[in-house]
Each structure stands twice: as structure tokens, then as C-alpha cells.
Design a protein around this motif. Structure first.
Motif, PDB file in Angstrom:
ATOM      1  N   GLU A   1      59.094   6.057 -49.448  1.00  8.13           N
ATOM      2  CA  GLU A   1      58.660   4.658 -49.357  1.00  8.13           C
ATOM      3  C   GLU A   1      58.110   4.234 -50.714  1.00  8.13           C
TER       4      GLU A   1
ATOM      5  N   TYR B   1      49.924  -1.461 -40.039  1.00  8.78           N
ATOM      6  CA  TYR B   1      50.929  -1.092 -39.051  1.00  8.78           C
ATOM      7  C   TYR B   1      50.642   0.297 -38.491  1.00  8.78           C
TER       8      TYR B   1
ATOM      9  N   ARG C   1      51.327   3.794 -37.114  1.00  9.10           N
ATOM     10  CA  ARG C   1      52.446   4.716 -37.296  1.00  9.10           C
ATOM     11  C   ARG C   1      52.249   6.028 -36.542  1.00  9.10           C
ATOM     12  N   GLY C   2      51.470   6.003 -35.472  1.00  7.69           N
ATOM     13  CA  GLY C   2      51.293   7.188 -34.653  1.00  7.69           C
ATOM     14  C   GLY C   2      50.146   8.044 -35.124  1.00  7.69           C
TER      15      GLY C   2
ATOM     16  N   ASN D   1      48.791   7.819 -38.243  1.00  7.32           N
ATOM     17  CA  ASN D   1      47.994   7.102 -39.240  1.00  7.32           C
ATOM     18  C   ASN D   1      48.377   5.626 -39.224  1.00  7.32           C
ATOM     19  N   ALA D   2      47.756   4.872 -40.095  1.00  5.84           N
ATOM     20  CA  ALA D   2      48.076   3.446 -40.218  1.00  5.84           C
ATOM     21  C   ALA D   2      48.691   3.197 -41.589  1.00  5.84           C
ATOM     22  N   GLU D   3      49.781   2.461 -41.614  1.00  2.00           N
ATOM     23  CA  GLU D   3      50.365   2.063 -42.886  1.00  2.00           C
ATOM     24  C   GLU D   3      49.704   0.754 -43.302  1.00  2.00           C
TER      25      GLU D   3
ATOM     26  N   LYS E   1      51.850  -0.086 -51.013  1.00  2.00           N
ATOM     27  CA  LYS E   1      51.886   0.461 -49.656  1.00  2.00           C
ATOM     28  C   LYS E   1      51.206   1.824 -49.640  1.00  2.00           C
TER      29      LYS E   1
ATOM     30  N   THR F   1      48.643   4.694 -46.851  1.00  2.00           N
ATOM     31  CA  THR F   1      48.311   5.077 -45.487  1.00  2.00           C
ATOM     32  C   THR F   1      46.813   5.292 -45.375  1.00  2.00           C
TER      33      THR F   1
END
Length: 360
Positions: A241, A296, A298-299, A301-303, A314, A316
Motif C-alpha cells: 500500500e 477504516y 481492518r479487523g 487494526n484501523a487504517e 496512509k 495503521t
């Protein structure tokens, strides 16, 4: 047909053009025996053309292809000792699982006893021992792909080629099938080459990844080498990413830039530390202040998207920390940046970390 003792594949100075489009531009590649190779690249990069030329389904305009030390440019596909797994399975719908797997052996007029033994072994290998008398339409997508895999292996090829083998399968089954395929290929010890545009797929299945772009090979290496040591700007930008930064000297710790004057770079999520305030930061004075533009889940962690000095970065953030919300002010420390210069990449560490390590 290549000898079983030597299944190395070599492509030397391969050129292939379709009309005005150069699909292969001086492609050079050596594949060691028993390795699983992932040809990875964007659509139209030329990866499928490489696979089809190795299979004999396309002929190079110039250059040489060797399988097992033998030049195969003029050898027809059926005599190259290759098994091919197609993206759409290409199973015969009016044949049972066992009949599909046995097809190649039947064409070769292999004795019926040997066919039965080979089909028994392969249905066991692919986990379809109890499905032998079913037809393709009675199987799931994942099961059909296993049948296609078994059929390609039935004639005992020295080289296995797979064209986007998981593309027609839903996401959950695709993930399960990746691990299964890698184990099965390693168990057999067969040299394998597969085409994909899915990075996760390439990383999970391949021993080595070949990055293809605009008809030429950008880089070859293990998944870890490709990710951690990208050799070209394209690879750094394509893998992971990545966020492209036109001028990284705007950020703290990178103000001096490079002597070459090249200030273009790539920042990956793992290069960032994102905090809600100074107290959360290990190096608050070297951290930037930004505005959260998106969060966002992401399971695990958060993005988090944070705008810093007009550049959207970007990163995490752990779910165990107080949550950030869109519009919040956040602190950002940039650990490192991939810098571009002369078509090569270089990892630049934040100056604050270098100074800190000297003081320690």
C-alpha cells in the motif's frame, strides 16, 4: 521432451510484438528446478505472454527458450513436457472427474491399469477421492480447479504452468486453495510458474516473484526481497500500500534531501507512526501535525488516512489505542522513505532516528 533430472527454464533475450504493442521486451529469466514462480504485474504487462511462450502457445519473434537444457522454440506444445492449468478450468462437462483427469493419459494410449493407478493417486492428492464419478457442474469452483490441477499433472510433466489459477474462485475459497496448492506442488517437487495480478496470491504461493511491467522484467526475488528491497520506482510503487510523494523534503527529518536533487519517493503504511497527541509519540519533536481524513476498520487494526502538509498519507493504528475520527488532529512520525534517483530506489531513514541512535 525435457529429462526428469533437469527442469530448469531459461528465457534469453525474448522479444514479442503484437501489432504495435511490445508484449516482451528483451526478457531474460532463469528458473531453478523445483521452485514455484509467480509472474506478477498489472494487466497488459506481458506476464501471460511469457507463460504462453514457455508453453508453446505463442512463438517469440526472437530469443531462445530452454526447458531442461533443451531449446524448445520449434518444439510443439504437446512435446515440451508441460502441464497447463487454465483460468477457466477448461474441463469437459460431459466427463466425470476421473475421466477428466485421465484424458491426457487416454490420448497417449497409456495402459488402463496405469491410468487407474495414476487417477487414484491424483484424486487422493487433490482431496476428491469420493467425487470421482461426479461431473464438473456438480462441483464447486474450488473443486473444479483441483480437478484441472490433477488433469495437468496426470501425464507427469516436468513443468507446470498456471494462468491466473484462482481468478474464477470466490475470495474465501481462493485463500484456502492457495495454501493447498503450495503444499501440493512442494510435495511433488515440480517446477511451477503461475500468472497473477494479485499481490497476496503471489506472496502466499510463490517461492520467487517476477515483477513484469510493460513487457520487461523489473525485478526477480523472494517475496521478502521484493517487498523490502524494491530495486526500481515501479516495484516500490506497485508492491504493498504505497503512497507516492513528489517531494519528501517537506517532511521533518528529510529536509536536506539527497545530493542528487531527486526528492521523489514512496511512503508505506508501516513507515508511519500515528498518534492522537504528543504523549503517544516516541519522538514528538520530530513528528508532523496532520488532519485525519478517513478511518477504516481492518479487523486487527484501523487504517488511517492523514493529510500532512497537503499530502495524504496512509498508516495503521492499533485498536487498543483511543480511536481517531475523521477531522481529528493527529501526530505523524515518518520513520523512513523510499527515495528515487536514476531509476533506482534507496531507503532513507528519518534524521531524528539517526541522531537518536548516535546519542544512545
Amino acid at each position: 521432451m525435457p529429462k526428469a533430472s533437469d527442469s530448469e527454464v531459461k528465457l534469453q533475450h525474448i522479444q514479442k510484438t503484437f501489432g504495435g504493442f511490445k508484449a516482451s521486451n528483451d526478457v531474460n529469466l532463469t528458473i531453478e528446478k523445483g521452485r514455484i514462480i509467480g509472474l506478477l504485474g498489472p494487466s497488459g504487462s506481458g506476464k501471460t505472454t511469457i507463460l504462453r511462450m514457455i508453453a508453446g502457445l505463442e512463438r517469440p519473434d526472437s530469443g531462445d527458450i530452454y526447458i531442461g537444457g533443451q531449446r524448445v522454440n520449434d518444439i510443439e506444445p504437446g512435446k515440451r513436457g508441460i502441464g497447463f492449468v487454465f483460468q477457466n478450468y477448461a474441463l469437459f462437462r460431459y466427463m466425470t472427474v476421473r475421466e477428466n483427469i485421465a484424458f491426457g493419459l487416454t490420448i497417449q494410449k497409456t495402459p488402463k491399469k496405469k491410468i487407474k493407478e495414476r487417477v487414484d493417486a491424483l484424486t487422493e492428492l487433490v482431496g476428491l477421492k469420493d467425487f470421482g464419478h461426479r461431473y464438473p457442474m456438480q462441483l464447486s469452483g474450488g473443486q473444479r480447479q483441483r480437478v484441472a490441477f490433477a488433469r495437468a499433472l496426470a501425464p507427469e510433466p516436468e513443468l507446470l504452468l498456471l494462468d491466473e489459477p484462482f481468478a474464477a474462485i470466490d475470495a474465501k475459497v481462493r485463500k484456502e486453495l492457495r495454501g493447498w496448492l503450495r503444499k501440493a506442488i512442494h510435495k511433488l517437487g515440480i517446477t511451477s510458474i503461475f500468472v497473477t495480478h494479485d499481490q497476496d496470491e503471489a506472496v502466499e504461493v510463490a517461492d520467487d516473484i517476477v515483477i513484469v511491467n510493460r513487457g520487461h522484467i523489473e525485478q526477480t526475488g523472494t517475496p521478502v526481497e521484493i517487498y523490502q528491497q524494491p530495486r526500481t520506482p515501479f516495484v516500490a510503487d506497485f508492491i504493498g500500500e504505497a503512497v507516492h510523494v513528489p517531494d519528501f523534503t517537506i517532511f521533518k527529518g528529510f529536509e536536506n534531501g539527497r545530493a542528487s536533487g531527486a526528492h521523489e519517493g514512496i511512503i508505506r503504511p508501516e513507515f508511519l507512526e500515528i498518534g492522537a497527541n504528543d504523549s503517544e509519540m516516541r519522538m514528538p519533536l520530530a513528528s508532523e501535525t496532520g488532519t485525519v481524513r478517513g478511518v477504516y476498520f481492518r479487523g486487527n487494526n484501523a487504517e488511517v488516512d492523514v493529510e500532512v502538509k497537503g499530502q495524504l498519507l496512509k498508516g495503521t493504528r492499533s485498536l487498543e489505542k483511543p480511536p481517531l475520527h475523521e477531522g481529528d488532529t493527529a501526530k505523524v512520525f515518518i520513520h523512513r522513505i523510499y527515495s528515487f534517483a536514476g531509476g533506482r530506489t534507496e531507503i532513507l531513514e528519518n534524521r531524528a532516528k539517526r541522531i537518536d541512535s548516535v546519542i544512545i
